[in-house]
Design a protein around this motif. Structure first.
Motif, short mmCIF file in Angstrom:
data_model
loop_
_atom_site.label_atom_id
_atom_site.label_comp_id
_atom_site.label_asym_id
_atom_site.label_seq_id
_atom_site.Cartn_x
_atom_site.Cartn_y
_atom_site.Cartn_z
N ASN A 345 20.66 40.45 40.10
CA ASN A 345 21.19 40.59 38.76
C ASN A 345 21.18 39.30 37.95
O ASN A 345 21.37 39.32 36.73
CB ASN A 345 22.63 41.11 38.82
N CYS A 346 21.00 38.17 38.64
CA CYS A 346 21.22 36.86 38.01
C CYS A 346 20.51 36.69 36.66
O CYS A 346 21.15 36.29 35.68
CB CYS A 346 20.83 35.73 38.94
N PRO A 347 19.19 36.97 36.58
CA PRO A 347 18.51 36.69 35.31
C PRO A 347 19.08 37.48 34.14
O PRO A 347 18.99 37.05 33.00
CB PRO A 347 17.06 37.12 35.58
N ASP A 394 28.69 43.79 43.95
CA ASP A 394 29.80 43.45 43.06
C ASP A 394 29.53 42.01 42.63
O ASP A 394 30.14 41.07 43.07
CB ASP A 394 31.15 43.58 43.77
N ASP A 395 28.59 41.91 41.72
CA ASP A 395 28.00 40.61 41.41
C ASP A 395 28.79 39.92 40.29
O ASP A 395 29.35 40.59 39.43
CB ASP A 395 26.56 40.85 40.93
N ALA A 396 28.80 38.61 40.32
CA ALA A 396 29.33 37.87 39.17
C ALA A 396 28.62 36.54 39.10
O ALA A 396 28.19 35.99 40.12
CB ALA A 396 30.83 37.67 39.28
N HIS A 397 28.47 36.05 37.89
CA HIS A 397 27.89 34.73 37.67
C HIS A 397 28.82 33.94 36.77
O HIS A 397 29.30 34.46 35.77
CB HIS A 397 26.49 34.86 37.08
N LEU A 398 29.10 32.73 37.18
CA LEU A 398 30.02 31.87 36.44
C LEU A 398 29.21 30.73 35.85
O LEU A 398 28.45 30.07 36.57
CB LEU A 398 31.08 31.31 37.39
N VAL A 526 27.23 29.49 39.11
CA VAL A 526 27.68 29.90 40.44
C VAL A 526 27.46 31.40 40.58
O VAL A 526 27.83 32.17 39.70
CB VAL A 526 29.18 29.57 40.65
N HIS A 527 26.79 31.80 41.67
CA HIS A 527 26.64 33.23 41.98
C HIS A 527 27.77 33.57 42.94
O HIS A 527 27.99 32.81 43.88
CB HIS A 527 25.36 33.55 42.73
N ARG A 528 28.38 34.70 42.76
CA ARG A 528 29.36 35.10 43.77
C ARG A 528 29.46 36.60 43.89
O ARG A 528 29.36 37.34 42.92
CB ARG A 528 30.67 34.42 43.60
ZN LIG Z 1 23.00 35.77 41.35
#
Ligand SMILES: [Zn+2]
Ligand SMILES: [Zn+2]
Length: 671
Positions: A345-347, A394-398, A526-528
């Motif tokens: 999901n990051c991009p 359950d993705d999140a990017h900070l 940060v990926h978490r």
């Molecule tokens: Zn990511």
């Protein structure tokens, strides 16, 4: 004949007349260790006990036995047993083509495998026959013999034996001189570096476990093989204990429970590795997601939704095309544009970040999403919910300034701990994976940035007094990370979520924020993920609880069971009363006997059964049965529903509220 100086690692020295094998030298240094040793290390290099020592101008050779009850020892034992397996298969089925046969030390399910193509495909019923032949060969106490021969000679040998896969391996991996191993007196030869046990007598406690499909070289375009799995230990007691745990694990197998409790399915007709969440499984997932969303909002994350596909160009910028293409579904074309399904999901979250200029005042930006991704896993590697082709993270990017990262990591660690405990995992293992000294690996980012990032991750753990294991060289190529593992009810470890620092994507996507100095700066990303894959987490939950979920998670929380048809109206009103309060209730109006109704609810692992008859209908009460405690008494409907709501509100792991039920030992229900 020259003398050879030897020294036991950290111990005795001796001078021995050559030629001598390491096994014989070991006997002179430490009789006991020599008797137990499976192999040895000479100046750090693992060798067979039959390895010939060579003097080094009087300098002492450092000798160390490879002993049982060590990881290296287990590796040698299991790897040697894999050879024994291949020898038995060749003996029983001449013409078999051999692939590879390594030891497995990290896989909780198996201890080794060998890939084979037998003249006629094997079935499960062949396993005991092969195992028996292994025992026969083992009891003949045959020697593992190493020979070093020119590569061309080795290829000739395997060509003569009609072993094309081995020829290919030697061609690709062998240097000018290669080592081959015989089990003397058996039809087996292998191209292998070793070391192995000196003879088959050392192999006493082993068992074949299962058959699976595999591709040569792990590639779908290559010949299809069969993989025979087995395990081996140093003693029968160890093997028995392990088999017992495995049996326990099989009882909890989420694939079987998923079917029996009607939680989910994976259907060949729709595609392997694609999960259908049935109503009951979906009810559990909804609780998982609702809880997480509540917590995300409390922790000031922003919830987002993003597409499942994107232009191929995007995956070139992100580096996925370059580094990850094998795990992605192939591109698909619409008009003139190529698209690819997302493996991560990051991009997409980066897309939201980049949609406008960000100032330091806007940071941190925390985007959370239950993001569904697709990965091109090979069919042979798929396993129930644990390894699938489509799953939701359950993705999140900070996105934050360098000064803010530490506080963000702190919160991630705290968040992860809270989430895992809420789901009943008391034992959490934290691992900090760092860059390490391995210069062969390609690391992105400057060493000083790594050092800073690693220090901040370590401080976040240490400031909370959390013990952790530091793993050198296991960081992602783009940054260090913290991984969470949980121990389940039968002591197995599961890798779940992760917090990862990223030096890569902010560069590739040229992310910026305007700092206090009015100049552009690069944010830290940060990926978490805490569950990791929701599918996999669900699989772990099913096995941890053996399908008996705590009340707040249970797909059906209450079964209302009227004793006779006369009570159906009252039972219906009880069910609808509880549903009004948000509880998941099943009403059984079938004309079965009450015993059958109870048994049915019990098999479905419903936490509470409310048995209602004439007296209950008259008095507005319910007779409560708890799935593991049996009858716990009669309550007013109001008292029961108050208790039930309290269990949900507190997300209790135990179905009993101590204050309400006078049970001497209302222990934890997880079992
Ligand atoms: Zn990511
Ligand atoms: Zn070998």
């Amino acid at each position: 004949m020259s003398d050879i100086n030897v020294q036991l690692k950290g111990g005795a020295t001796a001078q021995i007349a050559g030629p001598v094998t390491v096994g014989e030298a070991l006997k002179k240094l430490d009789r006991d260790a020599a008797k137990q040793a499976l192999a040895a290390r000479v100046n750090g290099q693992e060798v067979d006990l039959t390895y010939q020592l060579e003097g080094q101008n009087g300098e002492a050779l450092n000798i160390e036995p490879v002993l049982p009850a060590t990881l290296e020892g287990l590796d040698v034992l299991r790897h040697s047993t894999a050879h024994l397996l291949a020898a038995a298969v060749l003996d029983l089925f001449p013409g078999t083509k051999l692939g590879i046969g390594p030891a497995l030390l990290d896989d909780p399910r198996y201890g080794f495998f060998y890939d084979v193509i037998t003249p006629a495909p094997l079935t499960e019923s062949d396993l005991p026959i092969i195992e028996k032949r292994m025992r026969q060969i083992a009891s003949r106490n045959l020697a593992y013999r190493r020979e070093e021969i020119p590569k061309l000679e080795a290829i000739r040998i395997f060509q003569e034996r009609d072993e094309p896969l081995k020829c290919q391996l030697i061609q690709e991996k062998g240097s000018d001189i290669v080592s081959v191993y015989y089990i003397d007196g058996s039809p087996f030869i292998d191209f292998c570096l070793g070391p192995h046990v000196p003879n088959t007598n050392k192999l006493r406690a082993f068992k074949l476990l299962s058959l699976a499909g595999a591709y040569w070289m792990g590639e779908a375009s290559q010949p299809q093989m069969q993989r025979i799995y087995g395990t081996a230990f140093f003693s029968q007691e160890e093997l028995d204990a392990w088999l017992k745990q495995r049996e326990e694990a099989e009882k909890r197998d989420h694939r079987r429970l998923g079917r029996e409790l009607d939680l989910f399915s994976i259907q060949e007709a729709y595609g392997q590795g694609l999960v259908f969440w049935h109503p009951k499984g979906a009810a559990v997932r909804q609780q998982m997601e609702d809880y997480l969303r509540e917590e995300l909002i409390r922790r000031n994350y922003s919830l987002v939704y993003t597409p499942h596909i994107a232009k191929r160009e995007l995956w070139k910028i992100s580096g996925h095309e370059e580094n990850y293409a094998d795990s992605m579904f192939a591109p698909t074309k619409l008009e003139e544009t190529e698209f690819r399904l997302k493996p991560m999901n990051c991009p997409f979250h980066i897309g939201i970040y980049k949609s406008q200029q960000r100032s330091y005042r806007d940071l941190p930006q925390r985007y959370g999403e239950m993001g569904t991704v697709y990965r091109g896993e090979l069919s042979g590697t798929l396993h129930g919910l644990m390894r699938v082709r489509g799953f939701t993270v359950d993705d999140a990017h900070l996105f934050c300034t360098p000064d803010q990262v530490r506080a963000e990591i702190d919160d991630c660690v705290d968040f992860a701990t809270q989430v895992l405990k809420t789901f009943g995992f008391e034992k959490i293992k934290f691992e900090l994976s760092v860059r390490g000294q391995d210069t062969n690996k390609k690391w992105l980012g400057a060493p000083e940035d790594w050092a800073k990032a690693e220090a901040q991750l370590a401080e976040a753990l240490e400031s909370k007094g959390i013990p952790y294991e530091r793993i050198e060289g296991e960081g992602a190529f783009y940054g260090p990370k913290i991984d969470f593992k949980v121990e389940d009810a039968i002591g197995r470890l599961w890798q779940l979520g992760t917090v990862q620092w990223d030096f890569n994507l902010p560069e590739r996507f040229e992310l910026e924020y305007i700092g206090e100095d009015n100049k552009p700066h690069r944010p830290v990303m940060v990926h978490r993920a805490l569950f990791g894959s929701i599918e996999r987490f669900f699989g772990v939950l099913i096995e941890h609880y053996a399908g008996a979920f705590p009340f707040w998670l249970a797909p059906v929380q209450v079964a209302v069971l009227p004793i006779t048809d006369r009570i159906n109206d009252y039972a219906t009103s009880v069910a609808s009363n509880l549903r009004q309060q948000g509880l998941r209730v099943e009403l059984n109006l079938h004309s079965d006997k009450i015993g059958a109704k109870i048994r049915d609810a019990q098999l479905q692992k419903v936490p509470f059964m409310l048995v209602v008859g004439d007296r209950e209908a008259e008095q507005g009460t319910v007779a409560v049965r708890e799935r593991s405690k049996g009858d716990i008494g009669v309550m007013t409907l109001a008292a029961f529903s108050e208790m039930a709501r309290e269990l949900v509100k507190t997300r209790a792991l135990n179905n009993m509220l101590e204050s309400r039920v006078e049970s001497p030992e209302s222990g934890n229900e997880r079992s």
